[in-house]
Design an enzyme around this catalytic site. Structure first.
Site, mmCIF file in Angstrom:
data_model
loop_
_atom_site.group_PDB
_atom_site.id
_atom_site.type_symbol
_atom_site.label_atom_id
_atom_site.label_comp_id
_atom_site.label_asym_id
_atom_site.label_seq_id
_atom_site.Cartn_x
_atom_site.Cartn_y
_atom_site.Cartn_z
ATOM 1 N N ARG A 65 0.826 -1.212 0.000
ATOM 2 C CA ARG A 65 0.000 0.000 0.000
ATOM 3 C C ARG A 65 0.865 1.270 0.000
ATOM 4 O O ARG A 65 0.436 2.308 -0.461
ATOM 5 C CB ARG A 65 -0.902 0.020 1.243
ATOM 6 N N GLU B 119 -10.889 -1.491 -5.530
ATOM 7 C CA GLU B 119 -11.339 -0.531 -4.524
ATOM 8 C C GLU B 119 -10.394 0.644 -4.429
ATOM 9 O O GLU B 119 -9.213 0.524 -4.729
ATOM 10 C CB GLU B 119 -11.456 -1.217 -3.155
#
Lengths: 146, 483, 483, 146
Positions: free
Chosen positions: B100, B171
């Site tokens: 991330r 997402e």
């Protein structure tokens, strides 16, 4: 963020280690520590070991409170005590708490793992701020700081 | 360069792609044309858009877990288990926290340590490191659609690899994966990164491949008032639509008061349709996502089951298209696969039992919906004003002015002035408005609701109330009453 | 002798007591005056009436488990565990099945075998065999009120021993503990036995001791339409009031459709108040009891948690005074104490989270309530007609004429003609009316509701639908749709 | 209640043993057996061992189906096979199913307990009628009855 300590209150460096961005508990801990009469150097989320050490030196902190909520705590926390020793603040109190490892594991094992890494206190998820603050006061009293 | 809400120029986009794909060796595996051909070979049942659209038509609520581990073989086993034992309708691939932050080296290290230790040392699946082929193995190992879920401010490479890898849903968004997930990344930068992701999805779309996009609804997951998360969801929907995205799932995190939760899903659906149409995107399809309670959970598993069940009930009664499921280990950290399946089965039973029961539209529900719509419109109008009609600049300026402000977010680009608290019925209201551009009567409404609670509890409406509310569900209550 | 709805003559009652107390040696331990004195020494917190009245005033739903084992020390340990670990507000002492059939010798044998085997060989606490002193030890070992729960057609001795033993609440009734619990005992007999029990409670009441009485609401626990269980509850309430009972809890077993369940508790409260007032018992206080789903449970524990949670939610939203809690082991038989506590904790969390949330009164809820009230009145009017104004004779004749008829009951005195089935929203309707004295439009209402479902499922409305509904929740659904 | 067998269908005696009054499953089993083409002598709830044996003799039944839902099954069922032997129907099929013991116990132990008592088949809670009916058909076929 608190600057250098300019009153009689003991200072705690507060932060969330590694690539972890959980900010809610961090904000509540800051509030609770302030309410309990501490100065707080809240260095927020995504803090590296180096940043913890620098903030502790800069503010003359008595303790470092490390949070880790995302399960990578084991990798992120290894070596923090050694870095403190290298920087000349080897006997600073270091507490850690949160979801320290991935998955549900035997808590006593996790606790031992972190104590062995040189942390003074280790807290499981769900610990209330009051509990850790009471421990901190006790530890500081036994060191003659409070 | 000033970023605007404009579709990225194809030539520049394709040039940027070359750079993006160089950031990690697995980028080499991406071949767009081959990926399009691959997508066209994916059977119906594994395409997210199909499954969502079908469920939406019949008013069914689908169930989806969160799940991801470091190693491919174990990740596949996990997904298969959640499908078979957990009866999941949709599957996820949750990405680890190093990926991330684009820390692919740390992720590589985590993969190695995981192999050595015999347990996952990462909190998710490092898809970039594993590359396109392994992603396809993951998708091919199950018989339902799989979505990429993460929290990545700059997800350009992740999107390239996972979409080429056969995932059919992605997402995130420039706001929802920045403010709650990063400390100091500029909003303008993340919006730009996500224009790229959306442009990529749009590019697949142009080539006949349906890919679903889902802004992350719950934001910080902690007492977020619906009008804040709705504003973010709608901005990200409009930004995505601009880049050619045609299928959007918009999300909301449960607050716990049934009327507010139902009104939130209803108003989200209406607002999204309304704004998309107004902007000329009437061919963009919208579905909704309900996240079971994202805040602190009770330690006790039987109490956690209650929180999960109540979330499932609210999701079903709100007629959300899908519900993202928590587990009875929530308070203990990342769950075992058994706990994950348990949360799914609890949710499935509730959703099935409530499937045929409707909730009637009531006065309070209408009032709640009306308030959420008005608040969201006031925020969005001001955002557009600030941007002189441009949504990107409006958003950047809105955050710097505190006109948009997400409670408890870690980002330094977030004003952090807004404070929420529950009212006497447990609905989340505004305690501090910060610089939210609300009209006098809206503010008065919230003040009255909170002062009612203050009177009942005989105490000041202040930060202590907020803290009590944050801990309340974990301690077995909805409203954090004084002890 | 023809039994009538008249207060038992004191002299005859006291003479009968002597006989009753001789049925088993422990009867000798009962000394009424001493028992009254004992009751007056019981602390406030252990008196059921106090706790119920307080909860009713603030609209709180209390939680109570089912529990009973053969040996006193283990039974006490169990109750303490359910109180401390399970957070139960009220405790039970469930009586074993031999005692329920007055088979005290078999119960004695079960006690002996339990001691030998080191595990309970009885499915409850044999209170008669243990006697008054041991009952008091049980009550004194906890800090909340304890109720006697059983299923005993002739509970005269059981009532004598347990009331003298300090229990402050006694479940059962001449219909509700006969038709679902016995095969061939005459209704007139059980009504007579329960007149005795009620007279005994009334006798304590005359002496200043508040004891709560609770007719058993759910009857056979299997798709019982509300108007059937309400009719029984109100008749038993009126019969109890006649004998001097002043505190009544009336119960209902969850059917699973939220609107029907809420309307059922609301209508039960209204009907009871209405009839009690009409009969001149306006000093009798009524509280309500909601039983979580009494039918078949899913084998899977996480699914069972969902069923328990949904029951807890319906109980709270209906504002029932207490909820009787199931356990995640329900499908497996009698639960461990851990499973029992787990069911309680799940229920506590839901009840707490819903405590401050109201459900608005809606059109469908009103309609449902209206229908239940009309049906119940039609049954009760016919019962009174059949008895020429006498409730006991009316009840006896009503059962023999099938004017009262409880689905799936084992008693040969029950017509067994009525069949229930779920409508398309999962509410329980009448498929066969048997001889229920319903008006044409009431019948038409039910027929339409079921034919709507038949059309949706494209099949006949018949016994197969009933069977599918009986298994449905155990298989993860509410409505038993065809596969 | 069915009378003496006057057709070609095999007969099953159906009942709930002991002081147990659970009637719902009993009624569904009756329905399912009839649908499957059996004659059923349903002697209902609260049936003693003696009543099971008498009904089996009276109807010339091929099988006895015992249900026990309330946890006392262990005590109630002991000796049923012996009573059948005494009455001269020692090789009748006897099935039992339900919540056979108090508490959640290891199912294999429970099964063995009842097999040792002389039951031919033992079913845990939650068994669908279809399953036991299929077993019955198999057992009857292997005995040449079906």
């Amino acid at each position: 963020m608190a600057g250098k300590n300019d009153d009689n209150k003991p200072t705690v460096v507060l932060g969330v280690i590694g690539a972890d961005v959980h900010a809610v508990g961090n904000q509540i801990l800051e509030h609770a520590l302030r309410e309990a009469g501490f100065d707080v150097a809240n260095i927020g989320v995504m803090v590296s070991q180096k940043e913890f050490v620098s903030a502790a030196i800069e503010t003359g902190a008595e303790a470092i409170w490390v949070s880790s909520l995302y399960g990578h705590g084991e990798m992120d926390c290894r070596g923090l005590r050694e870095k403190c020793i290298e920087a000349g603040i080897g006997d600073i109190l270091i507490y850690v708490g949160g979801n320290l490892v991935v998955g549900k594991q035997d808590w006593e094992k996790v606790r031992k793992l972190f104590l062995d890494m040189g942390f003074d206190r280790v807290y499981p998820p769900g610990t209330l701020p009051e509990e850790a603050i009471a421990d901190l006061e006790e530890d500081l009293k036994s060191r003659g700081v409070l | 360069m000033t970023i605007k809400d404009k579709r990225l120029d194809e030539e520049l986009f394709l040039k940027e792609r070359e750079e993006v794909l160089k950031a990690w060796p697995t980028g080499k595996e991406v071949d767009f044309d081959e990926a399009v051909a691959y997508h066209k070979s994916i059977p119906e049942e594994r395409i997210m858009v199909n499954t969502l659209m079908k469920a939406d038509q019949v008013g069914k609520t689908l169930i989806q877990p969160r799940a991801g581990v470091a190693l491919p073989e174990e990740h596949i086993g996990l997904l298969q288990y959640l499908r078979e034992e957990g009866e999941a309708d949709l599957l996820p691939t949750t990405i680890d926290s190093y990926t991330r932050q684009n820390q692919y080296r740390e992720a590589e290290n985590g993969i190695k340590e995981s192999r050595e230790m015999g347990r996952s040392m990462l909190n998710g699946f490092p898809a970039v490191n594993h590359g396109v082929k392994v992603c396809r193995q993951v998708n091919e190992a199950v018989n339902v659609p799989v979505q990429v879920r993460h929290g990545t401010p700059d997800a350009r490479l992740l999107a390239e690899i996972t979409l080429a890898g056969g995932f059919t849903d992605f997402e995130g968004g420039g706001i929802s994966y920045n403010i709650p997930y990063a400390k100091s990344v500029a909003i303008e930068d993340t919006i730009r990164y996500w224009q790229y992701v959306d442009r990529l999805v749009g590019y697949y779309q142009e080539h006949g491949v349906n890919i679903n996009r889902e802004p992350f609804g719950p934001l910080t997951g902690t007492l977020v008032p619906p009008s804040i998360s709705h504003s973010v969801a709608i901005i990200e929907a409009l930004l995505a639509a601009r880049q050619g995205v045609k299928y959007l799932s918009l999300g909301y995190g449960q607050n716990g008061n049934l009327i507010q939760d139902v009104a939130a899903i209803q108003s989200l659906r209406e607002l999204a349709r309304d704004y998309l149409d107004k902007f000329g995107y009437d061919d963009v399809m919208v579905t909704t996502v309900f996240h079971q309670w994202m805040g602190g959970f009770p330690q006790d598993e039987s109490k956690a089951y209650a929180v999960i069940s109540w979330g499932a009930a609210a999701a079903s009664l709100s007629r959300a298209t899908k519900v993202i499921v928590k587990t009875p280990h929530e308070a203990m950290g990342i769950p075992t696969k058994e706990a994950n399946a348990a949360g799914l089965k609890t949710t499935k039973q509730i959703v099935n039992m409530l499937q045929d029961q409707g909730l009637e539209q009531t006065h309070n529900m209408d009032e709640e919906k009306e308030m959420i719509i008005r608040e969201t419109e006031q925020i969005l109008n001001r955002v557009l004003e600030l941007g002189d009609g441009d949504l990107v600049q409006g958003t950047v300026r809105a955050f710097s002015a505190g006109v948009m402000d997400i409670p408890f977010a870690p980002s330094k680009h977030n004003a952090g002035q807004v404070l929420p608290a529950r009212d006497n019925q447990g609905a989340v209201r505004y305690l501090n408005f910060g610089n939210l551009p609300f009209s006098h009567d809206v503010k008065e409404y919230h003040r009255e609701k909170l002062s009612e609670r203050g009177q009942v509890e005989d105490r000041e409406v202040d930060f202590q109330m907020v803290i009590d509310d944050i801990y309340a569900i974990g301690k077995g209550m909805l409203v954090g009453r004084p002890r």
